[in-house]
Design a protein around this motif. Sequence first.
Motif, PDB file in Angstrom:
ATOM      1  N   MET A 156     -27.010  49.578  -5.035  1.00  0.00           N
ATOM      2  CA  MET A 156     -28.139  49.369  -4.486  1.00  0.00           C
ATOM      3  C   MET A 156     -28.804  50.434  -3.690  1.00  0.00           C
ATOM      4  O   MET A 156     -29.997  50.796  -3.853  1.00  0.00           O
ATOM      5  CB  MET A 156     -27.848  48.266  -3.146  1.00  0.00           C
ATOM      6  CG  MET A 156     -27.544  47.022  -3.513  1.00  0.00           C
ATOM      7  SD  MET A 156     -28.887  46.044  -4.629  1.00  0.00           S
ATOM      8  CE  MET A 156     -30.400  46.280  -3.619  1.00  0.00           C
ATOM      9  N   ARG A 157     -28.123  51.511  -3.321  1.00  0.00           N
ATOM     10  CA  ARG A 157     -28.435  52.648  -2.834  1.00  0.00           C
ATOM     11  C   ARG A 157     -29.262  53.512  -3.931  1.00  0.00           C
ATOM     12  O   ARG A 157     -30.198  53.938  -3.899  1.00  0.00           O
ATOM     13  CB  ARG A 157     -27.325  53.694  -2.101  1.00  0.00           C
ATOM     14  CG  ARG A 157     -27.917  54.715  -1.489  1.00  0.00           C
ATOM     15  CD  ARG A 157     -26.783  55.585  -0.714  1.00  0.00           C
ATOM     16  NE  ARG A 157     -25.405  55.721  -1.393  1.00  0.00           N
ATOM     17  CZ  ARG A 157     -24.330  54.934  -1.256  1.00  0.00           C
ATOM     18  NH1 ARG A 157     -24.330  54.110  -0.290  1.00  0.00           N
ATOM     19  NH2 ARG A 157     -23.325  55.163  -1.725  1.00  0.00           N
ATOM     20  N   ARG A 158     -28.642  53.285  -5.175  1.00  0.00           N
ATOM     21  CA  ARG A 158     -29.273  54.006  -6.330  1.00  0.00           C
ATOM     22  C   ARG A 158     -30.504  53.342  -6.996  1.00  0.00           C
ATOM     23  O   ARG A 158     -31.367  54.194  -7.225  1.00  0.00           O
ATOM     24  CB  ARG A 158     -28.116  54.220  -7.460  1.00  0.00           C
ATOM     25  CG  ARG A 158     -26.945  55.279  -6.947  1.00  0.00           C
ATOM     26  CD  ARG A 158     -26.121  55.134  -7.994  1.00  0.00           C
ATOM     27  NE  ARG A 158     -24.808  56.174  -7.906  1.00  0.00           N
ATOM     28  CZ  ARG A 158     -23.853  56.367  -8.739  1.00  0.00           C
ATOM     29  NH1 ARG A 158     -23.803  55.381  -9.721  1.00  0.00           N
ATOM     30  NH2 ARG A 158     -22.874  57.061  -8.429  1.00  0.00           N
ATOM     31  N   THR A 163     -37.455  40.554  -7.113  1.00  0.00           N
ATOM     32  CA  THR A 163     -37.279  39.335  -6.602  1.00  0.00           C
ATOM     33  C   THR A 163     -37.774  39.376  -4.959  1.00  0.00           C
ATOM     34  O   THR A 163     -37.796  40.555  -4.474  1.00  0.00           O
ATOM     35  CB  THR A 163     -36.007  38.915  -6.766  1.00  0.00           C
ATOM     36  OG1 THR A 163     -34.871  39.461  -6.089  1.00  0.00           O
ATOM     37  CG2 THR A 163     -35.575  38.664  -8.370  1.00  0.00           C
ATOM     38  N   ALA A 164     -37.527  38.185  -4.411  1.00  0.00           N
ATOM     39  CA  ALA A 164     -37.648  38.208  -2.763  1.00  0.00           C
ATOM     40  C   ALA A 164     -36.492  38.810  -2.164  1.00  0.00           C
ATOM     41  O   ALA A 164     -36.598  39.185  -1.167  1.00  0.00           O
ATOM     42  CB  ALA A 164     -37.889  36.626  -2.482  1.00  0.00           C
ATOM     43  N   ASP A 165     -35.400  38.720  -2.740  1.00  0.00           N
ATOM     44  CA  ASP A 165     -33.959  39.321  -2.350  1.00  0.00           C
ATOM     45  C   ASP A 165     -33.376  39.953  -3.337  1.00  0.00           C
ATOM     46  O   ASP A 165     -32.590  39.259  -3.851  1.00  0.00           O
ATOM     47  CB  ASP A 165     -33.158  37.880  -1.903  1.00  0.00           C
ATOM     48  CG  ASP A 165     -32.156  38.479  -0.848  1.00  0.00           C
ATOM     49  OD1 ASP A 165     -31.737  39.560  -0.867  1.00  0.00           O
ATOM     50  OD2 ASP A 165     -31.256  37.598  -0.243  1.00  0.00           O
ATOM     51  N   PRO A 166     -33.530  41.089  -3.584  1.00  0.00           N
ATOM     52  CA  PRO A 166     -33.082  42.061  -4.589  1.00  0.00           C
ATOM     53  C   PRO A 166     -31.419  42.161  -4.333  1.00  0.00           C
ATOM     54  O   PRO A 166     -30.849  42.293  -5.347  1.00  0.00           O
ATOM     55  CB  PRO A 166     -33.623  43.493  -4.151  1.00  0.00           C
ATOM     56  CG  PRO A 166     -35.212  43.105  -3.705  1.00  0.00           C
ATOM     57  CD  PRO A 166     -34.698  42.033  -2.627  1.00  0.00           C
ATOM     58  N   GLU A 167     -31.072  42.257  -3.212  1.00  0.00           N
ATOM     59  CA  GLU A 167     -29.568  42.354  -2.873  1.00  0.00           C
ATOM     60  C   GLU A 167     -28.982  40.981  -3.444  1.00  0.00           C
ATOM     61  O   GLU A 167     -27.768  41.209  -4.037  1.00  0.00           O
ATOM     62  CB  GLU A 167     -29.301  42.451  -1.337  1.00  0.00           C
ATOM     63  CG  GLU A 167     -29.836  43.718  -0.915  1.00  0.00           C
ATOM     64  CD  GLU A 167     -29.309  44.256   0.328  1.00  0.00           C
ATOM     65  OE1 GLU A 167     -28.403  43.475   1.083  1.00  0.00           O
ATOM     66  OE2 GLU A 167     -29.380  45.380   1.004  1.00  0.00           O
ATOM     67  N   THR A 188     -29.950  38.930  -5.807  1.00  0.00           N
ATOM     68  CA  THR A 188     -30.103  39.155  -7.134  1.00  0.00           C
ATOM     69  C   THR A 188     -29.006  39.980  -7.703  1.00  0.00           C
ATOM     70  O   THR A 188     -28.303  39.685  -8.674  1.00  0.00           O
ATOM     71  CB  THR A 188     -31.351  39.790  -7.406  1.00  0.00           C
ATOM     72  OG1 THR A 188     -32.395  38.742  -6.860  1.00  0.00           O
ATOM     73  CG2 THR A 188     -31.615  39.624  -9.152  1.00  0.00           C
ATOM     74  N   MET A 189     -28.796  41.032  -6.992  1.00  0.00           N
ATOM     75  CA  MET A 189     -27.707  42.129  -7.521  1.00  0.00           C
ATOM     76  C   MET A 189     -26.297  41.509  -7.326  1.00  0.00           C
ATOM     77  O   MET A 189     -25.551  41.602  -8.514  1.00  0.00           O
ATOM     78  CB  MET A 189     -27.747  43.393  -6.784  1.00  0.00           C
ATOM     79  CG  MET A 189     -26.738  44.541  -7.171  1.00  0.00           C
ATOM     80  SD  MET A 189     -27.111  45.129  -8.896  1.00  0.00           S
ATOM     81  CE  MET A 189     -28.202  46.517  -8.367  1.00  0.00           C
ATOM     82  N   ARG A 190     -25.988  41.008  -6.270  1.00  0.00           N
ATOM     83  CA  ARG A 190     -24.711  40.218  -6.298  1.00  0.00           C
ATOM     84  C   ARG A 190     -24.625  39.223  -7.306  1.00  0.00           C
ATOM     85  O   ARG A 190     -23.397  39.091  -7.651  1.00  0.00           O
ATOM     86  CB  ARG A 190     -24.454  39.668  -4.674  1.00  0.00           C
ATOM     87  CG  ARG A 190     -24.592  40.447  -3.568  1.00  0.00           C
ATOM     88  CD  ARG A 190     -24.276  39.945  -2.500  1.00  0.00           C
ATOM     89  NE  ARG A 190     -24.408  40.705  -1.240  1.00  0.00           N
ATOM     90  CZ  ARG A 190     -23.588  41.779  -0.861  1.00  0.00           C
ATOM     91  NH1 ARG A 190     -22.570  41.930  -1.394  1.00  0.00           N
ATOM     92  NH2 ARG A 190     -23.709  42.624   0.108  1.00  0.00           N
ATOM     93  N   ARG A 191     -25.655  38.187  -7.696  1.00  0.00           N
ATOM     94  CA  ARG A 191     -25.630  37.462  -8.638  1.00  0.00           C
ATOM     95  C   ARG A 191     -25.310  37.896  -9.986  1.00  0.00           C
ATOM     96  O   ARG A 191     -24.193  37.480 -10.650  1.00  0.00           O
ATOM     97  CB  ARG A 191     -26.934  36.157  -8.568  1.00  0.00           C
ATOM     98  CG  ARG A 191     -26.670  35.466  -9.753  1.00  0.00           C
ATOM     99  CD  ARG A 191     -28.077  34.534  -9.803  1.00  0.00           C
ATOM    100  NE  ARG A 191     -29.072  35.417  -9.783  1.00  0.00           N
ATOM    101  CZ  ARG A 191     -29.637  36.116 -10.949  1.00  0.00           C
ATOM    102  NH1 ARG A 191     -28.801  36.167 -11.988  1.00  0.00           N
ATOM    103  NH2 ARG A 191     -30.636  36.519 -10.917  1.00  0.00           N
ATOM    104  N   MET A 192     -25.989  39.119 -10.262  1.00  0.00           N
ATOM    105  CA  MET A 192     -25.923  39.808 -11.501  1.00  0.00           C
ATOM    106  C   MET A 192     -24.469  40.237 -11.345  1.00  0.00           C
ATOM    107  O   MET A 192     -23.935  40.312 -12.579  1.00  0.00           O
ATOM    108  CB  MET A 192     -26.762  40.797 -11.832  1.00  0.00           C
ATOM    109  CG  MET A 192     -28.467  40.146 -11.969  1.00  0.00           C
ATOM    110  SD  MET A 192     -29.728  41.294 -12.115  1.00  0.00           S
ATOM    111  CE  MET A 192     -29.001  42.792 -12.821  1.00  0.00           C
TER     112      MET A 192
END
Length: 196
Positions: free
Chosen positions: A129-131, A143-147, A149-153
């Motif tokens: 996420m930092r990168r 997306t409305a909630d990138p974090e 989305t990243m966790r799901r991916m």
Amino acid sequence: MTMAETIEPVDRIALRAALGARAVVLVGMMGSGKSATGKRLGARLGLPFVDADTEIETAAGMTIPEIFAQRGESEFRDGERRVIARILTTRAPLVLATGGGAFMNAETRARIAELGVSIWLKAEFDVLMRRVRKRSNRPLLQTADPEATMRRMLAEREPVYALADITLISRDDPHEVVVEDALAALDRRLRQEGKE
């Protein structure tokens, strides 16, 4: 002390010989450092470096965000599969950085297994996420909630990334440390192959 500091230096000439005509293929999430590591790894091995995303953009004549917006993810993935197959078939040996979703395609994984050695650059959620926050060109995170989305991916992709030949931890060390770790891991893998 890193893994690279605890072992003897890698003989890059012997490593290149053991690699033969195969590609070194970096897989992993967006932000895991595939391009940055790949450029340096290619230089150390005396191999060309290719970024699959750049090749896809060149082939399509548009950026990846434009491809997603105009043609959709499905068409992007189909083009990605074709471009990676072409690169592996016609340009190896080389170091190839793939897009985050490329390794999810079974045909692409089979082609990589046949013509390359895969390295999963595994990074923790916070590091990723930092990168990725440093760039706004990540279509899958718009997306409305990138974090979330990243966790799901990560949950979907990590079991597939784990099929890679080698797993390396991508952390916030200097790139050269990760490159040294990659060289050492490749050396171990290819030596093991030689004994089988």
